[in-house]
Design a protein around this motif. Structure first.
Motif, short mmCIF file in Angstrom:
data_model
loop_
_atom_site.label_atom_id
_atom_site.label_comp_id
_atom_site.label_asym_id
_atom_site.label_seq_id
_atom_site.Cartn_x
_atom_site.Cartn_y
_atom_site.Cartn_z
N SER A 1 -10.58 1.56 -2.89
CA SER A 1 -9.98 0.15 -3.17
C SER A 1 -10.16 -0.53 -2.08
CB SER A 1 -8.32 0.44 -3.23
OG SER A 1 -8.00 1.15 -4.45
N ARG B 1 -12.51 -4.49 -2.17
CA ARG B 1 -11.72 -5.50 -1.53
C ARG B 1 -12.28 -6.25 -0.43
NH1 ARG B 1 -5.05 -4.25 -2.07
NH2 ARG B 1 -5.11 -3.23 -4.18
N VAL C 1 -3.03 -1.26 1.44
CA VAL C 1 -4.00 -1.03 0.14
C VAL C 1 -3.36 0.51 -0.15
CG1 VAL C 1 -6.10 -0.24 -0.50
CG2 VAL C 1 -5.84 -2.01 1.02
N LEU D 1 -1.21 1.98 -4.37
CA LEU D 1 -2.26 2.66 -5.19
C LEU D 1 -1.21 2.94 -6.30
CD1 LEU D 1 -3.95 5.18 -2.93
CD2 LEU D 1 -4.91 3.16 -3.82
N LEU E 1 -7.19 5.12 -11.21
CA LEU E 1 -6.80 4.40 -10.63
C LEU E 1 -6.37 2.95 -11.18
CD1 LEU E 1 -6.33 3.22 -7.46
CD2 LEU E 1 -8.83 2.46 -7.61
#
Length: 220
Positions: free
Chosen positions: A47, A51, A64, A68, A79
């Motif tokens: 992630s 990002r 982050v 999740l 995810l």
């Protein structure tokens, strides 16, 4: 059943020791839920990489981790709604996960999420600090290990089977670096939990390792 009475089996160990495969098989055999805690760090890494999060910004990485949306289902890892089981096995994701796993804020952010996997009829939790930090009162604790050479061979086969390129010398060096990071970090270092059964799988088949763990659990 009170939450604290739900049985937990913890299976800790270094990278590529086979703990994930053994944990899956044990959970399937017993009909228990599965927590692949290493996948949570890989999911956080994936992630963050997607990002463009600054890997030196511990607070941003913890954010982050906090947000999740994770689901494990029959060997698949989601995810949100995306199946990412292969994506999180990429070496860049694994290396990033190993680094951010040493960050206290990230570990704290994932603490509650991990506890939430403890549901009836039971849980098999695989990782590096399941028996020492997350579930210290687990009914059965296992520390599963193997020689670095055996682990490199397994990781090489795993990567090739999934269509990734791999180099044995690089894998050996990478595993040794990860071992050093995992065992020497200040927060939740990789060590056998008190009372854990030590299982060296260097010369064992998966079936033999699973049978050992099930036997220990039956007598715990």
């Amino acid at each position: 059943m009170p939450h604290s009475n739900i049985p937990v089996i913890t299976i800790d160990g270094p990278t590529a020791s086979g703990k994930g495969t053994v944990a899956h098989r044990v959970a399937d055999h017993l009909g228990f839920h599965l927590l692949d805690s290493g996948a949570l760090y890989r999911l956080t890494a994936l992630s963050a990489l997607r990002r463009g999060t600054d890997m030196k910004d511990e607070h941003a990485l913890a954010k982050v981790a906090e947000h999740l949306t994770v689901r494990f289902n029959g060997g698949h890892i989601y995810l949100g709604t995306e199946e990412v089981g292969n994506a999180i096995r990429a070496e860049e994701v694994g290396n990033t996960a190993s680094k951010i796993a040493a960050l206290p804020a990230v570990r704290q952010a994932l603490f509650g999420l991990q506890l939430g996997f403890r549901e009836t009829p039971g849980l098999v939790a695989d990782g590096r600090d399941m028996g020492t930090v997350i579930f210290p009162g687990a009914k059965c604790k296992v520390f599963l290990t193997a020689s670095v050479e055996a682990r490199a061979q397994r990781r090489y086969k795993q990567l090739i089977d999934k269509g990734f390129s791999a180099n044995m010398d690089d894998l050996l060096e990478d595993l040794q670096s990860r071992d050093a990071r995992d065992t020497q970090r200040a927060v939740a270092p990789l060590v056998p939990a008190e009372g854990a059964h030590i299982l060296d799988t260097s010369e064992m088949t998966v079936d033999e390792a699973v049978a050992k763990v099930l036997g220990w659990y039956a007598h715990s």
